[in-house]
Design a protein around this motif. Structure first.
Motif, PDB file in Angstrom:
ATOM      1  N   ARG A   1       2.342   4.945   0.989  1.00 24.57           N
ATOM      2  CA  ARG A   1       1.961   5.797   2.140  1.00 24.57           C
ATOM      3  C   ARG A   1       1.350   6.943   2.143  1.00 24.57           C
ATOM      4  NH1 ARG A   1       5.663   5.181   7.362  1.00 24.57           N
ATOM      5  NH2 ARG A   1       6.480   3.603   6.262  1.00 24.57           N
ATOM      6  N   TYR A   2       0.404   7.152   2.693  1.00 27.46           N
ATOM      7  CA  TYR A   2      -0.350   8.556   2.833  1.00 27.46           C
ATOM      8  C   TYR A   2       0.438   9.622   3.929  1.00 27.46           C
ATOM      9  CZ  TYR A   2      -3.817   6.084   0.345  1.00 27.46           C
ATOM     10  OH  TYR A   2      -4.663   5.430  -0.616  1.00 27.46           O
ATOM     11  N   TRP A   3       0.200  10.843   3.559  1.00 23.92           N
ATOM     12  CA  TRP A   3       0.958  11.845   4.529  1.00 23.92           C
ATOM     13  C   TRP A   3       0.832  11.523   5.888  1.00 23.92           C
ATOM     14  CZ3 TRP A   3      -1.753  14.902   7.765  1.00 23.92           C
ATOM     15  CH2 TRP A   3      -3.193  15.255   7.259  1.00 23.92           C
ATOM     16  N   TRP A   4      -0.650  11.244   6.386  1.00 23.33           N
ATOM     17  CA  TRP A   4      -0.910  11.031   7.795  1.00 23.33           C
ATOM     18  C   TRP A   4      -0.247   9.577   8.289  1.00 23.33           C
ATOM     19  CZ3 TRP A   4      -3.998   6.873   7.611  1.00 23.33           C
ATOM     20  CH2 TRP A   4      -4.547   6.570   6.555  1.00 23.33           C
ATOM     21  N   GLU A   5       0.259   8.951   7.522  1.00 25.40           N
ATOM     22  CA  GLU A   5       0.989   7.564   7.905  1.00 25.40           C
ATOM     23  C   GLU A   5       2.411   7.713   7.962  1.00 25.40           C
ATOM     24  OE1 GLU A   5      -1.825   4.313   6.002  1.00 25.40           O
ATOM     25  OE2 GLU A   5      -0.641   5.340   4.658  1.00 25.40           O
TER      26      GLU A   5
ATOM     27  N   LYS B   1       0.820  -1.280  -0.044  1.00 22.83           N
ATOM     28  CA  LYS B   1      -0.077   0.164   0.004  1.00 22.83           C
ATOM     29  C   LYS B   1       0.833   1.348  -0.080  1.00 22.83           C
ATOM     30  CE  LYS B   1      -2.958   2.149   3.286  1.00 22.83           C
ATOM     31  NZ  LYS B   1      -2.091   3.540   3.245  1.00 22.83           N
TER      32      LYS B   1
ATOM     33  N   GLY C   1      -1.686   4.402  -5.961  1.00 29.59           N
ATOM     34  CA  GLY C   1      -0.305   4.407  -6.034  1.00 29.59           C
ATOM     35  C   GLY C   1       0.589   4.489  -7.342  1.00 29.59           C
TER      36      GLY C   1
ATOM     37  N   TYR D   1       1.068   1.450   9.396  1.00 26.28           N
ATOM     38  CA  TYR D   1       1.590   1.151   8.234  1.00 26.28           C
ATOM     39  C   TYR D   1       2.521   0.231   7.840  1.00 26.28           C
ATOM     40  CZ  TYR D   1       3.497   1.933   3.645  1.00 26.28           C
ATOM     41  OH  TYR D   1       4.004   1.851   2.631  1.00 26.28           O
TER      42      TYR D   1
ATOM     43  N   ASP E   1      -6.839   7.900  -7.524  1.00 27.09           N
ATOM     44  CA  ASP E   1      -5.539   8.586  -6.557  1.00 27.09           C
ATOM     45  C   ASP E   1      -4.995   7.545  -5.675  1.00 27.09           C
ATOM     46  OD1 ASP E   1      -7.832   9.029  -5.336  1.00 27.09           O
ATOM     47  OD2 ASP E   1      -6.934  10.802  -4.192  1.00 27.09           O
ATOM     48  N   LYS E   2      -5.937   6.575  -5.252  1.00 28.96           N
ATOM     49  CA  LYS E   2      -5.652   5.678  -4.135  1.00 28.96           C
ATOM     50  C   LYS E   2      -4.759   4.295  -4.590  1.00 28.96           C
ATOM     51  CE  LYS E   2      -9.764   6.577  -1.757  1.00 28.96           C
ATOM     52  NZ  LYS E   2     -11.359   6.337  -1.677  1.00 28.96           N
TER      53      LYS E   2
END
Length: 153
Positions: A74-78, A72, A115, A87, A112-113
């Protein structure tokens, strides 16, 4: 164009997706998509220049499922705190599931999810399933620019 998409029972295409602003490339990916009535989809996306799938979206008629074959993104909040720990623990076994009611979901809002460096598609593939996106009144067609092959030899 919208009428033709909605009348079809199946539809598929391959796309070279480029997202640019002020001459800068913000994202470049390729994707393949298969659509079937009443509410099925498979979309496979990969970053340009890669042979590895970044993300796969499958719509089974009731839900969207997103899976990342490698891991997956990594999003900014992770990046910090408990989310960073989660994560690290689940990045290679994680998937997402989201309801996708017929005519009331957007495949374009899911890309957008994946990657692969995509934002929303210009024409929302969910138009095929009866969804009306906010840009639809301003679109009158899609144009193919052909393809080119470069290299030595």
């Amino acid at each position: 164009m919208v009428e033709a998409m909605r009348k079809a029972t199946t539809l598929s295409w391959v796309s070279d997706y480029r997202w640019e602003a002020k001459g800068n490339t913000l994202g470049h990916a390729t994707y393949k998509i298969w659509l079937k009535k009443p509410n099925f989809v498979r979309l496979e996306a990969m970053r340009a220049g890669s042979n590895d799938l970044s993300g796969i979206l499958v719509g089974d008629g009731d839900y969207f499922w997103i899976y990342w074959p490698k891991e997956k993104p990594r999003y900014w909040w992770e990046r910090t705190g408990k989310y960073a720990e989660e994560y690290e623990k689940y990045r290679s076994t994680f998937y997402m599931k989201e309801r996708s009611p017929l005519g009331r979901h957007s495949i374009g809002h899911q890309t957008d999810k994946l990657g692969a460096g995509m934002a929303m598609t210009i024409v929302d593939p969910s138009t095929f399933h009866g969804y009306t996106d906010s840009l639809q009144p301003y679109l009158d067609g899609v144009r193919g620019l052909g393809s080119e092959k470069s290299g030595s030899g």
